[in-house]
Design an enzyme around this catalytic site. Sequence first.
Site, PDB file in Angstrom:
ATOM      1  N   GLY B 166      -2.774  -3.474  -8.952  1.00 23.34           N
ATOM      2  CA  GLY B 166      -2.921  -2.928 -10.300  1.00 23.34           C
ATOM      3  C   GLY B 166      -4.354  -2.580 -10.679  1.00 23.34           C
ATOM      4  O   GLY B 166      -4.699  -2.535 -11.855  1.00 23.34           O
ATOM      5  N   LYS B 203     -14.239   2.386   2.835  1.00 19.67           N
ATOM      6  CA  LYS B 203     -14.802   3.709   2.564  1.00 19.67           C
ATOM      7  C   LYS B 203     -13.935   4.359   1.487  1.00 19.67           C
ATOM      8  O   LYS B 203     -12.709   4.356   1.586  1.00 19.67           O
ATOM      9  CB  LYS B 203     -14.776   4.517   3.858  1.00 19.67           C
ATOM     10  N   LYS B 240       5.659  11.137  -5.110  1.00 16.82           N
ATOM     11  CA  LYS B 240       5.576  12.549  -4.747  1.00 16.82           C
ATOM     12  C   LYS B 240       6.479  13.388  -5.644  1.00 16.82           C
ATOM     13  O   LYS B 240       7.550  12.944  -6.041  1.00 16.82           O
ATOM     14  CB  LYS B 240       6.007  12.719  -3.290  1.00 16.82           C
ATOM     15  N   ARG B 294      12.013   5.036   8.062  1.00 15.25           N
ATOM     16  CA  ARG B 294      13.307   5.507   7.546  1.00 15.25           C
ATOM     17  C   ARG B 294      13.282   7.021   7.443  1.00 15.25           C
ATOM     18  O   ARG B 294      12.234   7.630   7.612  1.00 15.25           O
ATOM     19  CB  ARG B 294      13.519   4.930   6.149  1.00 15.25           C
TER      20      ARG B 294
END
Lengths: 154, 459
Positions: B166, B203, B240, B294
């Site tokens: 979080g 990084k 997405k 999957r």
Amino acid sequence: MQNDERESDVRGEIERLVRPLLQTFDEGDLVRLAVDEEEFALEVVRRNRPRAVTTGSEGMTGIAAADLAGGAPQAPERPMELVTSDVVGVFRGSRPAVVIGERVAASRELGYVEALGIRNPVRAGRGGAIAAIMVEEGEPVEYGQPLFGFEGGE
Amino acid sequence: MKAGLKKVLIANRGEIALRVNRACHELDIPTVAIFSEADRESLHVKRADEAFCVGPGPSARSYLNVPNIISAALISGADAIHPGYGFLAENARFAEICRDHGIAFIGPSPDAIRAMGDKATAKRIMVEAKVPVTPGTDIVESVEEARAFAKRAGYPVLIKATAGGGGKGMRAVHAGQELEQALSSASSEALAAFGDGRVYLEKLIERPRHIEVQVLADTHGEVLILGERDCSVQKPSHQKLIEEAPGPRLGAEFRRALYDVARDAVKAVKYVNAGTLEFLADGDAFYFMEMNTRIQVEHPVTEAIFDIDLVKEQLRVAAGERLSYRQSDLRACGHAIEVRVNAEDPANNFAPAAGTLKTVQLPGGPGIRVDTHLYEGASVPPYYDSMLAKIIAHGRDRDEAIARMVRALRETVVDGVKTTVPFCIEVLTDPEFAAGGVDIGYLPRLLARESRLEAAAVS
């Protein structure tokens, strides 16, 4: 020894079953009670209460659903209380099989649903008079499937 | 060719359950659906050959109810379970339970699921296989240690709490003079939040793209690399929203390196069945993020450009058969884009909506594929993922794919709940998206710009 034990078990079982039945007789609803010790079976015939024949067929489930909805023209005054399966498995009924009209105690095991080798007991819910038997011996059952109907409001 | 599976239980719902059902029926394999009480009228139940209710609405008691699902498989005589995505798809224990009951789990081995499911283990395996990972440190014990790493990797760097989550205990550091102060504040914040003040450095990749590689492997040692997908158009929650294949503006050199690494990774994990390796791309460099063990939501864009059915291949692999393609058979053709039509309100932080669908008009025509469980009158229960449909547009090139998608979205009518359709049209017609190669910060920036404009309009 084993035989004696079984015999006394059977007698105990019948005693346990018959007592509430006799009580029901007193209430005047039942007209015939047959006890078959050999087969360990009980037959109870109830007076003159129109009700759908219960075969565990899909049709019956439909009627039960209609009863619940309260929309069926011949719906009973009180909706049926359903005992449903909470597991997916295969139903096996207790011996002797319960019959329609029979009054059973809340703790009574009506059968079990076998799932992954585990017997999940099906109990009579709040108990009362069996109004519908909606499942057949060896039938695969799903979650929430109605197995038995009881007269409501006991 | 018929896959050697007798009957497949599909342990999922919605569009992916239908997707698997279609692949099974094309291979002449009967199917068993499972459903919750909230999904009794759902399309996946109607399309399957058999169906079992496995629990009430909430997933924990239905689509995650392992005993009831396994029992349904055993009773119906299913010899394989396809988990789809989500729910039990990446649950190693479930895959083991299937195996213990003689049921083929249509996916990788429990070991592979377990190894890739644990971030630290996955990273260690990938480092051993020489797969590039985001450069980082172990727990830093001193400012000097942190400074040495930052010097080596170059600023900016990111301080992360090992117990983190979080955004707590996280600090971006852009220059050396900020490092000491940031370390101590990150550490005390982590201590307060998690009772563990230990931190490490990575990084910081400021504007990475999300590039992922689709892989497919059988039990006979064949490994297929099915190109990449660019999934950089993500909601602020990192989910997405729009995906495409191939990734725009990637060089041949980049692709060659990416595919070689993906092949090494598959071999290192001894991976079998369909999987996706996710990378963060930063210019010419890319770093392994995680592997999804999957079939993924966005698999159709890969199917479109390679003209392959990934789910049918999954069924074949699970039956122990060989993949029906070799790498040399595969040629990518054109460009494909997928849009997720979600029951969400983009103007309200993508808050999910539930309800009953009044009007449903789905697009069609050249180059359009729609995977959905929607129909008019269908209800959208509040318990599950808010995705209603996936629209996939395939064109000769990216411009044609975008034009087809915009046209298809304008044809789409879903009344009854708010959806992401209007917002996705905005994205697809935005010059920055049209140019190709946006980073994962693109959508949050677009949303911020819009809300600023709105605020200006109001005042």
